[in-house]
Enzyme design. Structure first.
Site: not given
Ligand code: NAD
Ligand code: LMR
Length: 332
Positions: A17, A43, A90, A160, A163, A188
């Site tokens: 993201i 990060d 995370g 959402d 979507r 969410h």
């Molecule tokens: P990703 O694993 O590609 O990236 C996460 C990044 O966070 C990694 O680079 C990791 O090294 C870093 N990280 C881990 N611990 C950390 C910390 N303590 N401090 C700083 N950075 C840290 O994941 P992504 O696909 O980019 O998704 C990120 C998060 O967003 C996930 O939890 C995913 O489930 C969530 N997400 C939420 C939504 C929403 O609508 N709310 C949608 C999509 C994804």
């Molecule tokens: C999404 O809604 O696309 C994400 O929250 C899904 C996920 O579990 O990372």
């Protein structure tokens, strides 16, 4: 006169993201085409080389609005002076991990980052939590950053919301820009309630209710809801990775509308601190319909909630109450 740059923190900036989001911010998608920005990217040490690569690409892209980049693995340096914080970093769920294990890791991360933000961010910093479990991570951040106003801590349910707009637009074969006022209530997660009871479509003969135009309550009350609830899982199945471009774009929508305001007659969905509106228990971060003006959100009041919707609002609140208890049990 040129505006002063706004400092925007993105945590997890070396992730998927983050990689989609930082160029959007640097191009003005989040804060406007006349708003200079300084990006702060955080990060963890194992990702520091990749993070530096993202910084190199930001320099190479020569974004006119980008006035500086801080790329660091130090939370204090990352949080210092930031006006907006987008918390994407995370711990992901790995094979064999229980829900409680993931919650425990993320709760500790959000507790620590709450302190860094509280001590070092600019006054009135606006926080958007994206990382899952987004509502509960935001709640932990709020609890451990008591000097940050609860009005300034939110989580992302705009993806959402978008979507839901997209599904209605496809079903009716109308531009998505003509559909408005869907609502995402609650978490969410797959218990969220995408509600179209107040949604409308702009047509040549005026605004019409979505329910009237779709004219298929069976679809709206079942398949539409589950499609939106399960969309994140469907993207993971298709891409083998979770949504990134749509999450990044929706994070920009969330902050842009919060800072610059929602259009007249339009609301959006945001995960915000519940004040008991719509009989949702106070003290949860729960997604509500909101309008924004002068940098502040307000929950839209007075919408009619029928029996079907009431059950759905309550069941997603119950899940959030359970998550809150689980999060606290991880901290003790
Ligand atoms: P990703 O694993 O590609 O990236 C996460 C990044 O966070 C990694 O680079 C990791 O090294 C870093 N990280 C881990 N611990 C950390 C910390 N303590 N401090 C700083 N950075 C840290 O994941 P992504 O696909 O980019 O998704 C990120 C998060 O967003 C996930 O939890 C995913 O489930 C969530 N997400 C939420 C939504 C929403 O609508 N709310 C949608 C999509 C994804
Ligand atoms: C999404 O809604 O696309 C994400 O929250 C899904 C996920 O579990 O990372």
């Amino acid at each position: 006169m040129a505006k002063e740059p706004v400092r925007v923190l993105v945590t997890g900036a070396a992730g998927q993201i983050g990689y989609a989001l930082v160029p959007m911010i640097a191009r003005g998608v989040m804060l406007g085409a006349d708003q200079p920005v300084i990006l702060h990217m955080l990060d963890i040490p194992p990702a520091s080389e990749a993070l530096n690569g993202v910084k190199m690409e930001l320099v190479d892209a020569a974004f006119p609005l980008l006035k500086g980049v801080v790329a660091t693995t130090d939370a204090v340096e990352a949080c210092t002076g930031v006006n907006i914080a987008v918390m994407v970093g995370g711990f992901p769920r790995k094979e064999g991990m229980e829900r409680k294990d993931v919650m425990s890791k993320n709760v500790s991360i959000y507790k620590a980052q709450a302190s860094a933000l509280e001590k070092h961010a600019a006054a009135n910093c606006k926080v958007l939590v994206v990382a899952n479990p987004a509502n509960t991570n935001a709640l932990i951040l709020k609890e451990f950053a008591p000097s940050i106003s609860e009005k300034n801590i939110t989580c992302l349910t705009r993806l959402d919301h978008n979507r839901a707009l997209g599904q209605i637009s496809e079903r009716l074969n109308v531009p998505v820009s003509e559909v408005k006022n869907v609502i995402i209530w609650g978490n969410h997660s797959s218990t969220q309630y995408p509600d179209v009871n107040h949604a409308t479509v702009k047509t040549p003969s005026g605004e019409k209710p979505v329910r009237q135009l779709v004219n298929d309550d069976a679809w709206l009350n079942a398949e539409f809801i589950t499609t939106v609830q399960q969309r994140g899982a469907a993207i993971i199945k298709a891409r083998k990775l979770s949504s990134a471009l749509s999450a990044a774009s929706s994070a920009c929508d969330h902050i842009r509308d919060w800072v610059l305001g929602t259009p007249e007659g339009t609301w959006v969905s945001m995960g915000v601190y519940s004040d008991g509106s719509y009989n949702v228990p106070a003290g949860l971060i729960y997604s509500f319909p909101v309008t924004c003006r002068n940098g502040e959100w307000q929950i839209v009041q007075g919408l009619q909630i029928d029996g079907f919707s009431r059950k759905k609002l309550d069941s997603t609140a119950e899940e959030l109450t359970e998550e809150k208890a689980l999060a606290y049990s991880c901290l003790s």
